[in-house]
Motif scaffolding. Structure first.
Motif, short mmCIF file in Angstrom:
data_model
loop_
_atom_site.label_atom_id
_atom_site.label_comp_id
_atom_site.label_asym_id
_atom_site.label_seq_id
_atom_site.Cartn_x
_atom_site.Cartn_y
_atom_site.Cartn_z
N GLN A 53 -11.08 -3.91 33.59
CA GLN A 53 -11.03 -4.75 32.41
C GLN A 53 -11.93 -4.13 31.34
OE1 GLN A 53 -8.99 -7.52 32.26
NE2 GLN A 53 -8.32 -6.79 34.27
N VAL A 54 -11.37 -3.87 30.17
CA VAL A 54 -12.13 -3.20 29.12
C VAL A 54 -11.96 -3.93 27.79
CG1 VAL A 54 -11.83 -0.97 30.27
CG2 VAL A 54 -10.28 -1.60 28.42
N ASP A 55 -12.96 -3.80 26.93
CA ASP A 55 -12.85 -4.21 25.54
C ASP A 55 -12.51 -2.98 24.71
OD1 ASP A 55 -13.48 -6.80 26.23
OD2 ASP A 55 -15.55 -6.71 25.49
N PHE A 56 -12.06 -3.22 23.48
CA PHE A 56 -11.60 -2.13 22.63
C PHE A 56 -12.27 -2.19 21.27
CE2 PHE A 56 -8.25 -2.81 25.70
CZ PHE A 56 -7.85 -1.52 26.03
N CYS A 57 -12.43 -1.01 20.67
CA CYS A 57 -12.88 -0.93 19.28
C CYS A 57 -12.30 0.34 18.69
CB CYS A 57 -14.41 -0.93 19.18
SG CYS A 57 -15.21 0.61 19.69
N THR A 58 -12.52 0.55 17.40
CA THR A 58 -12.11 1.77 16.71
C THR A 58 -13.35 2.53 16.26
OG1 THR A 58 -12.06 0.78 14.51
CG2 THR A 58 -10.06 0.57 15.85
N ASP A 59 -13.13 3.74 15.78
CA ASP A 59 -14.22 4.50 15.19
C ASP A 59 -14.91 3.71 14.09
OD1 ASP A 59 -13.72 6.77 16.74
OD2 ASP A 59 -12.36 7.65 15.27
N LEU A 60 -14.11 3.07 13.24
CA LEU A 60 -14.67 2.34 12.11
C LEU A 60 -15.52 1.16 12.57
CD1 LEU A 60 -14.88 2.18 9.06
CD2 LEU A 60 -12.76 0.86 9.02
N ASP A 61 -15.12 0.51 13.66
CA ASP A 61 -15.92 -0.59 14.20
C ASP A 61 -17.30 -0.11 14.60
OD1 ASP A 61 -13.91 -2.60 14.03
OD2 ASP A 61 -13.00 -1.86 15.88
N LEU A 62 -17.35 1.04 15.27
CA LEU A 62 -18.63 1.56 15.72
C LEU A 62 -19.49 2.00 14.53
CD1 LEU A 62 -20.50 2.28 18.01
CD2 LEU A 62 -19.24 4.42 18.32
N HIS A 63 -18.84 2.56 13.52
CA HIS A 63 -19.57 2.93 12.31
C HIS A 63 -20.14 1.69 11.61
CE1 HIS A 63 -20.40 4.94 8.43
NE2 HIS A 63 -19.92 3.83 7.90
N ALA A 64 -19.32 0.66 11.50
CA ALA A 64 -19.72 -0.54 10.76
C ALA A 64 -20.78 -1.35 11.50
CB ALA A 64 -18.50 -1.40 10.47
N ASP A 65 -20.74 -1.30 12.84
CA ASP A 65 -21.65 -2.12 13.64
C ASP A 65 -22.20 -1.29 14.79
OD1 ASP A 65 -23.08 -4.07 14.93
OD2 ASP A 65 -21.33 -5.16 15.69
N PRO A 66 -23.19 -0.43 14.52
CA PRO A 66 -23.76 0.38 15.59
C PRO A 66 -24.33 -0.44 16.74
CG PRO A 66 -24.46 1.19 13.43
CD PRO A 66 -23.79 -0.12 13.20
N GLY A 67 -24.74 -1.69 16.45
CA GLY A 67 -25.27 -2.56 17.50
C GLY A 67 -24.23 -3.04 18.48
N LEU A 68 -22.96 -2.77 18.19
CA LEU A 68 -21.88 -3.20 19.08
C LEU A 68 -22.09 -2.69 20.50
CD1 LEU A 68 -19.00 -4.44 19.37
CD2 LEU A 68 -18.09 -2.23 18.66
N LEU A 69 -22.61 -1.48 20.65
CA LEU A 69 -22.75 -0.87 21.97
C LEU A 69 -23.73 -1.61 22.86
CD1 LEU A 69 -22.83 2.91 20.96
CD2 LEU A 69 -20.97 1.68 22.09
N SER A 70 -24.65 -2.36 22.29
CA SER A 70 -25.69 -3.01 23.08
C SER A 70 -25.13 -4.02 24.06
CB SER A 70 -26.72 -3.67 22.17
OG SER A 70 -26.11 -4.73 21.42
N SER A 71 -23.89 -4.44 23.85
CA SER A 71 -23.27 -5.44 24.74
C SER A 71 -22.56 -4.81 25.93
CB SER A 71 -22.27 -6.28 23.94
OG SER A 71 -22.90 -6.98 22.89
N TYR A 72 -22.59 -3.47 26.04
CA TYR A 72 -21.80 -2.79 27.07
C TYR A 72 -22.65 -1.83 27.88
CZ TYR A 72 -18.04 -4.74 24.32
OH TYR A 72 -17.21 -5.62 23.66
N ARG A 73 -22.13 -1.47 29.06
CA ARG A 73 -22.78 -0.48 29.91
C ARG A 73 -22.16 0.90 29.74
NH1 ARG A 73 -26.78 0.51 31.02
NH2 ARG A 73 -26.49 1.43 33.09
#
Length: 464
Positions: free
Chosen positions: A195-215
């Motif tokens: 089970q995975v969540d998805f994002c785009t390059d632009l999502d990661l650029h816009a919200d670098p803190g997004l990664l903190s919710s994942y391993r």
């Protein structure tokens, strides 16, 4: 005829997408399917009024070629994503009122398709985040259409600005990257119970803190274009104990700069200096001292400049040798349960190596084991687990085979061999690199139990 593009390629349930369409049919609709083990019909826009729009001319006046740099500003049809739609990757099929017969929902090639990511409204519901390499798609998007070769992209009839070549992300085009890499691997993940969540390059650029919710962050296929904010975010993620699996290659090769309200980007992939063209190294190469000056190896462990590509002759992805990776350190956890021994060939007989691949600068020790030298920025902890030496090698700008025109001729003193080097390194978090673009496609195709097990080992170990 019908073409279209989306205002955004990422949204959460309840959010709005604007669908921009040009068609000579009086009416059209968009049928949406969620990509997975089975492509599931999700819903439709219903019939909408069609109209045909003009194409912006190339700013250099090149006849028959559209501008790759601007928002095409076709009529917008708003669509709100239903709250019940599940997160995932969705493909929209553009259907006109003049179409006859049913389309094949499993055929994601061609031009009458749109693609977007439906992000989880609560980041971290799953432990794995799959990043779609959307900047790469836009760089190579020629905005062609059936019977029309507009041939305008970052590389085809590019538009030069003071900062580099520019492309808009609001243009029509194909989604071949989804068909080739993403859809097969997403189907494999779902069939395998991940089970995975998805994002785009632009999502990661816009919200670098997004990664903190994942391993674990997944980079899949051809992940060539990165902004500094993306790079900084992933470096910090690994430094803080997060893990990355690069099931990709040619990874983080160009630095890009967003512009026009984050709807376009520019990058200096080459430029003129007097009569010299291309003048290299280009200023947006990540590795070059007079470019970004941050070798991609420091993150990924590998670089395209030490690897290469197989592309011509034979078209894309072209026939190529199928040696697989020669295994080193078979006792490593990556190989657990595979039965592989030192010298075994992982993926032998399959086109696993390529079509582009990355490597670490290496030398053989007295036991014949390839070890990273670190001269190119590869971390000292990088362990080469599999190696595929690339032969033959050509560096002619017009005769790409293995190697790349931004590489050896810009490092004249370098004489070492080039190879795809699968491996792993740790800096608080752990980074695995498959070092080849086609790993996800070959895994999804099946037929190699050891390759399947290695992929599962990486996902299982790094997502906990």
């Amino acid at each position: 005829m019908i073409e279209g593009y989306l205002s955004h390629e990422s949204v959460t349930a309840g959010g709005r997408l604007d669908i921009h369409v040009s068609t000579d049919a009086p009416f059209f609709k968009v049928d949406f399917h969620r990509v997975g083990a089975e492509h599931e019909f999700a819903g439709t826009t219903g019939w909408l009024p069609g109209s045909q729009s003009s194409v912006p001319e190339h700013p250099d006046g090149i006849a028959g070629h559209a501008s790759p740099t601007v928002d095409w500003r076709w009529p917008a049809h708003p669509f709100t994503i239903p709250a019940q739609w599940r997160p995932g990757v969705y493909v929209g099929f553009l259907v006109t009122s003049e179409d006859t017969g049913d389309y094949d929902k499993n055929d994601l090639t061609g031009f009458e398709k749109l693609c977007f990511v439906l992000r989880s409204s609560v980041p971290g519901m799953n432990r794995i985040l799959y990043k779609r390499s959307t900047f790469t798609r836009h760089a190579y998007n020629r905005s062609d259409a059936p019977g029309i070769e507009r041939a305008s992209s970052l590389y085809d009839n590019p538009v030069y600005t003071s900062r580099g070549h520019k492309v808009s992300m609001r243009r029509p085009g194909h989604i071949e990257d989804v068909a080739y890499w993403d859809a097969p691997f997403i189907a494999w993940l779902e069939r395998s119970g991940y089970q995975v969540d998805f994002c785009t390059d632009l999502d990661l650029h816009a919200d670098p803190g997004l990664l903190s919710s994942y391993r674990l962050l997944l980079s899949v296929g051809h992940d060539e274009y990165w902004t500094e904010r993306m790079r900084d975010a992933v470096e910090a993620f690994v430094g803080g104990g997060g893990n990355v699996a690069f099931f990709s290659a040619n990874t983080c090769w160009w630095r890009v700069h967003l512009t026009d309200g984050d709807t376009a980007f520019v990058t200096d992939t080459d430029h003129r200096a007097g009569d010299e063209y291309p003048h290299l190294p280009a200023t947006d190469l990540w590795w070059a001292p007079d470019g970004a000056g941050r070798p991609e190896n420091t993150l990924t462990g590998v670089s395209f400049r030490n690897g290469g590509m197989w592309q011509w002759p034979g078209g894309w992805p072209a026939d190529r040798p199928c040696p697989g990776f020669t295994v080193q350190h078979p006792g490593h956890w990556v190989f657990e349960g595979t039965g592989l021994q030192a010298g075994s060939a992982l993926g032998a007989g399959l086109p696993l190596i390529g079509y582009e691949c990355d490597g670490a600068a290496f030398a053989y020790d007295e036991h014949g084991v390839a070890r990273a030298t670190g001269t190119d920025g590869t971390p000292d902890s990088f362990l080469i687990l599999g190696i595929a030496v690339l032969e033959p090698v050509h560096d002619d700008f017009f005769d790409l085979r293995a190697g790349h025109w931004n590489c050896v001729s810009r490092e004249a003193g370098r004489t070492g061999p080039r190879a795809a080097t699968m491996g792993v390194h740790t800096r608080n978090g752990t980074v695995f690199t498959a070092a080849t673009t086609d790993w996800p496609m070959i895994v999804a195709r099946g037929g190699d139990a050891a390759l399947d097990r290695v992929t599962r080992n990486v996902l299982d170990r790094l997502s906990i």
